[in-house]
Every structure is written in C-alpha cells, then in structure tokens.
Design a protein around this motif. Structure first.
Motif, mmCIF file in Angstrom:
data_model
loop_
_atom_site.group_PDB
_atom_site.id
_atom_site.type_symbol
_atom_site.label_atom_id
_atom_site.label_comp_id
_atom_site.label_asym_id
_atom_site.label_seq_id
_atom_site.Cartn_x
_atom_site.Cartn_y
_atom_site.Cartn_z
ATOM 1 N N VAL A 3 0.822 -1.217 0.000
ATOM 2 C CA VAL A 3 0.000 0.000 0.000
ATOM 3 C C VAL A 3 0.860 1.273 0.000
ATOM 4 C CG1 VAL A 3 -0.315 0.100 2.541
ATOM 5 C CG2 VAL A 3 -2.077 1.011 1.005
ATOM 6 N N ASN A 45 5.025 5.791 5.506
ATOM 7 C CA ASN A 45 3.724 5.220 5.875
ATOM 8 C C ASN A 45 2.857 6.337 6.453
ATOM 9 O OD1 ASN A 45 1.637 3.517 6.544
ATOM 10 N ND2 ASN A 45 2.594 2.796 8.449
ATOM 11 N N PRO A 46 2.366 7.248 5.591
ATOM 12 C CA PRO A 46 1.618 8.409 6.095
ATOM 13 C C PRO A 46 0.296 8.027 6.735
ATOM 14 C CG PRO A 46 1.468 8.284 3.697
ATOM 15 C CD PRO A 46 2.457 7.242 4.125
ATOM 16 N N ASP A 63 -9.303 9.020 -1.783
ATOM 17 C CA ASP A 63 -9.389 7.587 -2.149
ATOM 18 C C ASP A 63 -8.684 7.297 -3.474
ATOM 19 O OD1 ASP A 63 -11.737 9.045 -3.258
ATOM 20 O OD2 ASP A 63 -12.243 7.088 -4.128
ATOM 21 N N PHE B 7 -13.354 7.755 7.269
ATOM 22 C CA PHE B 7 -12.803 6.395 7.404
ATOM 23 C C PHE B 7 -13.613 5.596 8.418
ATOM 24 C CE2 PHE B 7 -9.509 3.340 6.701
ATOM 25 C CZ PHE B 7 -9.309 2.686 7.903
ATOM 26 N N ILE B 48 -1.654 4.445 6.457
ATOM 27 C CA ILE B 48 -2.245 3.732 5.316
ATOM 28 C C ILE B 48 -2.003 2.219 5.443
ATOM 29 C CG2 ILE B 48 -2.270 5.693 3.734
ATOM 30 C CD1 ILE B 48 0.337 4.662 2.496
ATOM 31 N N VAL B 49 -0.918 1.804 6.068
ATOM 32 C CA VAL B 49 -0.673 0.364 6.272
ATOM 33 C C VAL B 49 -1.745 -0.221 7.197
ATOM 34 C CG1 VAL B 49 0.922 -1.291 7.376
ATOM 35 C CG2 VAL B 49 1.811 0.415 5.781
ATOM 36 N N GLU B 52 -5.014 -0.412 5.392
ATOM 37 C CA GLU B 52 -5.054 -1.607 4.537
ATOM 38 C C GLU B 52 -5.455 -2.830 5.361
ATOM 39 O OE1 GLU B 52 -4.731 -2.300 1.405
ATOM 40 O OE2 GLU B 52 -3.529 -4.080 1.056
ATOM 41 N N GLU B 61 -11.253 -3.277 -0.924
ATOM 42 C CA GLU B 61 -10.030 -2.570 -1.267
ATOM 43 C C GLU B 61 -9.899 -1.334 -0.368
ATOM 44 O OE1 GLU B 61 -7.508 -3.130 -3.342
ATOM 45 O OE2 GLU B 61 -8.360 -5.054 -3.977
ATOM 46 N N VAL B 62 -8.658 -0.961 -0.045
ATOM 47 C CA VAL B 62 -8.444 0.113 0.936
ATOM 48 C C VAL B 62 -9.060 1.443 0.482
ATOM 49 C CG1 VAL B 62 -6.108 0.667 0.023
ATOM 50 C CG2 VAL B 62 -6.698 1.232 2.384
ATOM 51 N N ASP B 63 -9.078 1.693 -0.841
ATOM 52 C CA ASP B 63 -9.613 2.999 -1.271
ATOM 53 C C ASP B 63 -11.103 3.135 -0.950
ATOM 54 O OD1 ASP B 63 -9.859 1.033 -3.518
ATOM 55 O OD2 ASP B 63 -10.869 2.707 -4.523
ATOM 56 N N LEU B 66 -11.934 5.066 2.105
ATOM 57 C CA LEU B 66 -11.721 6.527 2.112
ATOM 58 C C LEU B 66 -12.573 7.221 1.057
ATOM 59 C CD1 LEU B 66 -7.888 6.559 2.744
ATOM 60 C CD2 LEU B 66 -9.623 7.568 4.221
ATOM 61 N N ARG B 67 -13.543 6.454 0.516
ATOM 62 C CA ARG B 67 -14.422 7.019 -0.522
ATOM 63 C C ARG B 67 -15.547 7.821 0.126
ATOM 64 N NH1 ARG B 67 -15.571 2.494 -4.336
ATOM 65 N NH2 ARG B 67 -13.291 2.668 -4.465
#
Lengths: 73, 73
Positions: A3, A45-46, A63, B7, B48-49, B52, B61-63, B66-67
C-alpha cells in the motif's frame, strides 16, 4: 503491490500529470520535499490525515491515491 | 467530513453489513477492539498500512474505506 508503493506511485503519477516538481508540489501542499520523495519511493507510511493533505495538494479525492490500477492497465 | 470521520463511518458501515461486532471484527483483522472503536468514532488517525489491514479484515479494497458517499446518498 504494498500500500505504501501504491500510494507513492499514485502521488508521483498525478504530480507529474500536473507538471509539478517535488519541490513545487511540496510547497503547494505544505509538505516537506524530502518527505514527498520518501512517499513516492514507497518508503513512508503516512497517516490518513497526511494522505488527505497530499490529495488536496494534487486536487483529487483521497481515495484516488489508494486506488489500485485496473487489471492490465 | 473530516477524513478520520469518513474512514470511521465507512469501517462501521461495512462491519455492520457483514454482521460483525467490533470484537469479532477486531479478532478477524488482528486489530485491538478499543482501537476499532476509536477509529469508528473518528478519533484515530491510522496510517495507510493500518488502513489496509482494516480493508483486508472487511474484504474490501483500501480505497473504498476513504471514498466519500455520492452527493445526496
């Protein structure tokens, strides 16, 4: 793709599409250039708050920076 | 909506859609239940890790986490 690499790849692609150098993007987004460089190389890793800051600097929704490329793209 | 609330709202919605309690989801995803609770209340700022990891635990999916909801949704 990890990621962090995914995020970095998307940031780099969008930054180049806008014709911005890392320095210019860092200035616009208020993010240190060396951090931008580390993110683009998948080394950072923000947090999601910082990811949002990248997105705002690029003029996209957050996203989009974590979207995987369509299979075969 | 602040990205932490965005999130958390998405995590909560998807967790409930799968009929999981915070405890069950935390166990499945390998994330502490109290951290799950803080994230769902928009009080945490995961990397973000870790985002995920939430996505993998929810099977998305991770996105997607954040949608932003479509306008008027």
């Amino acid at each position: 793709m990890d990621v962090r690499q995914l995020f970095g790849t998307n940031v780099r692609r969008l930054r180049l599409e806008k014709g911005l150098s890392q320095e210019e993007f860092g200035f616009v987004a208020g993010i240190d250039r060396t951090y931008v460089s580390g993110v683009e190389r998948g080394l950072r890793n923000p947090t999601i708050v910082l990811a949002e800051k990248f997105a705002q600097g690029l003029g996209v929704e957050v996203d989009e920076l974590l979207r995987r490329p369509a299979k075969g793209a």
